[in-house]
Each structure stands twice: as C-alpha cells, then as structure tokens.
Scaffold this active site. Structure first.
Site, mmCIF file in Angstrom:
data_model
loop_
_atom_site.group_PDB
_atom_site.id
_atom_site.type_symbol
_atom_site.label_atom_id
_atom_site.label_comp_id
_atom_site.label_asym_id
_atom_site.label_seq_id
_atom_site.Cartn_x
_atom_site.Cartn_y
_atom_site.Cartn_z
ATOM 1 N N HIS A 83 0.526 -1.400 0.113
ATOM 2 C CA HIS A 83 0.287 -0.339 0.053
ATOM 3 C C HIS A 83 0.636 1.365 0.222
ATOM 4 O O HIS A 83 1.808 1.327 0.331
ATOM 5 C CB HIS A 83 -0.709 -0.173 1.407
ATOM 6 N N GLY A 84 0.328 2.526 0.206
ATOM 7 C CA GLY A 84 1.053 3.887 -0.535
ATOM 8 C C GLY A 84 1.142 4.019 0.790
ATOM 9 O O GLY A 84 0.828 3.655 2.356
ATOM 10 N N GLU A 85 1.687 5.251 1.190
ATOM 11 C CA GLU A 85 2.288 5.678 2.715
ATOM 12 C C GLU A 85 1.207 6.369 3.673
ATOM 13 O O GLU A 85 0.474 6.727 2.929
ATOM 14 C CB GLU A 85 3.296 6.897 2.149
ATOM 15 N N THR A 86 1.254 6.315 5.321
ATOM 16 C CA THR A 86 0.628 6.755 5.511
ATOM 17 C C THR A 86 0.647 7.488 6.243
ATOM 18 O O THR A 86 2.470 8.219 6.233
ATOM 19 C CB THR A 86 -0.279 5.534 6.703
ATOM 20 N N TRP A 88 0.526 7.331 10.136
ATOM 21 C CA TRP A 88 1.713 6.128 10.583
ATOM 22 C C TRP A 88 2.920 5.962 10.005
ATOM 23 O O TRP A 88 4.217 5.693 10.597
ATOM 24 C CB TRP A 88 0.090 5.710 11.020
ATOM 25 N N GLU A 158 -1.972 -6.966 7.396
ATOM 26 C CA GLU A 158 -0.910 -6.922 8.391
ATOM 27 C C GLU A 158 -1.229 -7.955 9.794
ATOM 28 O O GLU A 158 -2.499 -8.016 9.917
ATOM 29 C CB GLU A 158 -1.042 -5.459 8.649
#
Length: 292
Positions: A83-86, A88, A158
C-alpha cells in the site's frame, strides 16, 4: 489498380517507437503515411490512413509480443504491491490491524504504481486487504487497469501486533515491554500480548490466501495489494532458505509465480522504479522489523 507486393516492403516495427512495456492499444501513429516503392511513380504512390497503419501495428505487435502478454497456463502470475504511505508510516507508528488511511504522498505513490501497472497486459483481477490503506491503493490501481472491481480479502491484512498497535516504535520498548520483546522474538509461535499474532499464524493466514487466489487464476495475471509484513512472509514462503528481502517500500512491486504443486517463485522483487519522479520514495516502516 493492383500493385505487385515486391514493390513495397512494410515493417510495422519501424513505424513507431514503443517501450516494450507499452501495451498495443497505446500506439498512436501519425494521421497519414505515404510510402513510395522503388518502381512507383506519382500515380502509383501508396497512401495509408491512420486506420490502416493502426491495424498493421496491432497485428504485428500482438504477434511479436504474444510471449510477454500471455501467462503460462501452468501458473498464476501475481503482482503483489504494498500500500501507499500513511501518516503513521511517516511517524514510525505501528499500524497492524488499525485502519489508517493514505496520506497525500501515499495517494501520489498509488497513482504512480497504477500508471505503471496500466501498461501490464491482461490483468484480469485486483485483490486487496480490507484495511483502508491497502484498499484505497487497490482502487486507484483497478481504475487505471480498465475499471476492474477490487475484491476484499481480510486474510491479506497486516499482522495483528496486539498491544504495540498505535505506539511509536522507538517508544514501544518502554510503554509495552512484554509486547515489544515478543515482537522482536525469533520464536515463530510467539504471540504478541494484547491479541497479537505469532509469525506462524501470520504465515498460515496470508500464504493460504495467496494460494487460493493462485488456484482461482491459474494462467492469468492478477494484482494483490497488501502490507509489508505480509509481503515479507510471501518472500519467506518462496525462498525459505534465502536471505531476508530487505525493506518493503510503499507501492513496491513484487511478482510471484504460483505453480502446480504449490511451488512459488519470485520473478521480480522490490521494484519502485515508478516512484523515481514522485519525490515520495523512502518510506519503508511498518508491520515487521523493517516494513508494513
């Protein structure tokens, strides 16, 4: 008027420049071409419209690229994307099963990987973890790949990190000592306090999910969007005696072939070349020691 075929030899490959990864339907020849053979005069000159040239190009490229477009019927090709960045990820905060959205950089990363995968031929399905950061990434990819529907797979989540979830990693050892020690343990059946999973539980859950997808899509190319800890587990399944694969960066592309007899092989690992122009490359923190 009939024109002898010996007067003119047309090689469609010479009519356009094309990256090998570019799909045939992206070819855009000029609106008109005029070809003159050695024996032609002005009255015999041959003019080809865009429609004619496009037809020639598609026929040529479809034939010359058939090997790269088609997946061997003996395996499924699964393009696994983190997935792309968050926010967090950016803060070094442990996510696990907590449902954190992409930040703006993550959406840019997702758009970049989506553009890249739109050039992959014959993607037949898109699967995703049901957590927002993966599902939004998958939706952006699916839209670029012909508007495919995203199938949610909770088993692609996750690792559940129990009491560590929501903590900043650098503070976790003080705030939740037992959970942190369990997280660092090399004992694969060690569960993390607070309802967290062991590495064995994660392995069974996520590899079984990918195997189900592989059996369903044998002979096809599909995309799976998931998390760093899951992708590292896939690497371990494919290379049980190999070295660790290193960081799993946001929107990295990792290609697996799942064959008959439950054989897994890795075709490509950790490809983030699509991020070279985005300026949002270096985020790799998350759900195991280096990624997720």
């Amino acid at each position: 008027m009939s024109t002898p075929s010996t007067w003119l030899s047309i090689n469609p490959a010479s009519l356009c420049s094309r990256n090998p990864s570019q799909p045939v339907n992206h070819l855009r020849p000029p609106s008109r071409f005029t070809f003159s053979g050695a024996k032609t005069n002005a009255a015999q000159r041959l003019t080809f419209t865009r429609h004619t040239i496009t037809h020639l190009l598609i026929s040529y490229m479809a034939e010359s690229n058939s090997d790269s477009c088609l997946v061997n019927p003996n395996y499924a090709e699964i393009i696994v994307v983190r997935h792309g960045e968050t926010e967090w990820n950016l803060d070094g905060r442990i996510q696990g099963h907590l449902d954190v959205e992409l930040n703006e950089a993550g959406r840019q990363q997702a758009a970049a990987v989506a553009d890249r995968l739109s050039k992959e031929p014959n993607i037949s399905a898109v699967y995703s973890s049901d957590l927002k950061r993966a599902f939004e990434t998958a939706q952006i990819i699916a839209t670029s790949c012909g508007g495919l529907e995203v199938s949610k797979e909770p088993d692609l989540r996750e690792r559940n990190l129990g009491d560590l979830q929501g903590l900043v990693l650098r503070e976790a050892a003080k705030v939740s000592t037992k959970a942190y020690q369990a997280f660092l343990s090399h004992t694969t059946d060690q569960e993390i306090p607070g309802g967290g999973e062991s590495l064995d539980q994660l392995y069974e859950r996520c590899t079984s999910s990918l195997e189900r997808i592989g059996r369903k899509h044998k002979g096809e190319r599909v995309v799976v969007v998931t998390h760093g800890g899951v992708i590292r587990t896939f690497y371990k399944r494919a290379c049980p005696n190999g070295r660790a694969g290193g960081k799993v960066l946001n929107t990295s592309i990792n290609i697996f072939h799942l064959s008959d007899g439950d054989e897994w092989t890795i075709k490509s690992w950790g490809d983030v070349s699509h991020l070279n122009r985005t300026g949002v490359l270096e985020s790799g923190f998350g759900g195991d020691r280096t990624s997720g």
